[in-house]
Design a protein around this motif. Sequence first.
Motif, PDB file in Angstrom:
ATOM      1  N   ASN A  83      42.953  33.730   3.378  1.00  0.00           N
ATOM      2  CA  ASN A  83      42.355  33.253   4.640  1.00  0.00           C
ATOM      3  C   ASN A  83      42.941  31.875   4.965  1.00  0.00           C
ATOM      4  O   ASN A  83      43.721  31.317   4.179  1.00  0.00           O
ATOM      5  CB  ASN A  83      40.820  33.257   4.566  1.00  0.00           C
ATOM      6  N   ASP A  84      42.573  31.333   6.124  1.00  0.00           N
ATOM      7  CA  ASP A  84      43.191  30.076   6.585  1.00  0.00           C
ATOM      8  C   ASP A  84      42.957  28.915   5.622  1.00  0.00           C
ATOM      9  O   ASP A  84      43.870  28.138   5.348  1.00  0.00           O
ATOM     10  CB  ASP A  84      42.654  29.682   7.973  1.00  0.00           C
ATOM     11  N   ALA A  85      41.731  28.795   5.133  1.00  0.00           N
ATOM     12  CA  ALA A  85      41.417  27.674   4.234  1.00  0.00           C
ATOM     13  C   ALA A  85      42.290  27.748   2.985  1.00  0.00           C
ATOM     14  O   ALA A  85      42.892  26.746   2.575  1.00  0.00           O
ATOM     15  CB  ALA A  85      39.938  27.697   3.860  1.00  0.00           C
ATOM     16  N   LEU A  86      42.382  28.938   2.395  1.00  0.00           N
ATOM     17  CA  LEU A  86      43.183  29.090   1.170  1.00  0.00           C
ATOM     18  C   LEU A  86      44.664  28.833   1.433  1.00  0.00           C
ATOM     19  O   LEU A  86      45.347  28.215   0.605  1.00  0.00           O
ATOM     20  CB  LEU A  86      42.978  30.484   0.569  1.00  0.00           C
ATOM     21  N   LEU A  87      45.152  29.275   2.593  1.00  0.00           N
ATOM     22  CA  LEU A  87      46.570  29.030   2.924  1.00  0.00           C
ATOM     23  C   LEU A  87      46.833  27.540   3.111  1.00  0.00           C
ATOM     24  O   LEU A  87      47.883  27.032   2.699  1.00  0.00           O
ATOM     25  CB  LEU A  87      46.964  29.815   4.179  1.00  0.00           C
ATOM     26  N   ASN A  88      45.873  26.837   3.721  1.00  0.00           N
ATOM     27  CA  ASN A  88      46.008  25.384   3.886  1.00  0.00           C
ATOM     28  C   ASN A  88      46.062  24.669   2.547  1.00  0.00           C
ATOM     29  O   ASN A  88      46.917  23.802   2.315  1.00  0.00           O
ATOM     30  CB  ASN A  88      44.817  24.824   4.678  1.00  0.00           C
ATOM     31  N   ILE A  89      45.139  25.025   1.672  1.00  0.00           N
ATOM     32  CA  ILE A  89      45.069  24.389   0.353  1.00  0.00           C
ATOM     33  C   ILE A  89      46.346  24.705  -0.431  1.00  0.00           C
ATOM     34  O   ILE A  89      46.952  23.827  -1.051  1.00  0.00           O
ATOM     35  CB  ILE A  89      43.816  24.863  -0.411  1.00  0.00           C
TER      36      ILE A  89
END
Length: 198
Positions: A83-89
């Motif tokens: 998801n977006d949060a995991l890709l950002n991290i």
Amino acid sequence: METFPYITNLLPKDGDARLFPGFFTPAESDRFLDTLTRDIQWKQEPITIMGRQVMQPRLTAWYGDVHKSYTYSGVTMRPLPWNDALLNIRARIEAVAGVAFTSALLNFYRDGNDSMGWHRDNEKSLGPQPVIGSVSFGAARYFHFKHAKDKDLRIKTVLTHGSFLLMRGQTQENWYHSVPKTARVAEPRINITFRIIV
Ligand SMILES: O=C(O)CCC(=O)C(=O)O
Ligand SMILES: [Mn+2]
């Protein structure tokens, strides 16, 4: 891969573990803690210990590149898509680690009663000398290392809100790690270990 001469190795020998406290700002960390608490498909899964099925003392989830499945104790697990949060991290830690992570195991410790027992992340699917990028949000918890042969050699550190711990080299060969229970913590904590399935 980066060498980080400016950050001391937590391990005195036979491994390499670098801790970056405050890798994410407090505001970012608060936001990731909220988003991940809400959006991750947390589950409490059973594990078999000495022939008996018991529930794990924490909630878990498995995310990653969907074509990279993972076989553990004879069970093939297919990850949920990033998801977006995991890709950002992931992008933030990859910029420092200099590797490309393919999957992430997430742990949700509801309070100090939840824990992770002694283990090494040395499964065959991670290949030799695996690189593990470990990100923590929420309650600060102790993180212990214990040398596999030199039994009296133990290292303790604290993984705080927004910290990043990078383990690599011979760490998983020579050191066990754990997150012990503690009566002093009432708040939840999320940990994400990014891995490379080879
Ligand atoms: O919660 C932590 O800091 C450790 C998690 C861990 O060791 C793992 O997922 O393999
Ligand atoms: Mn581990």
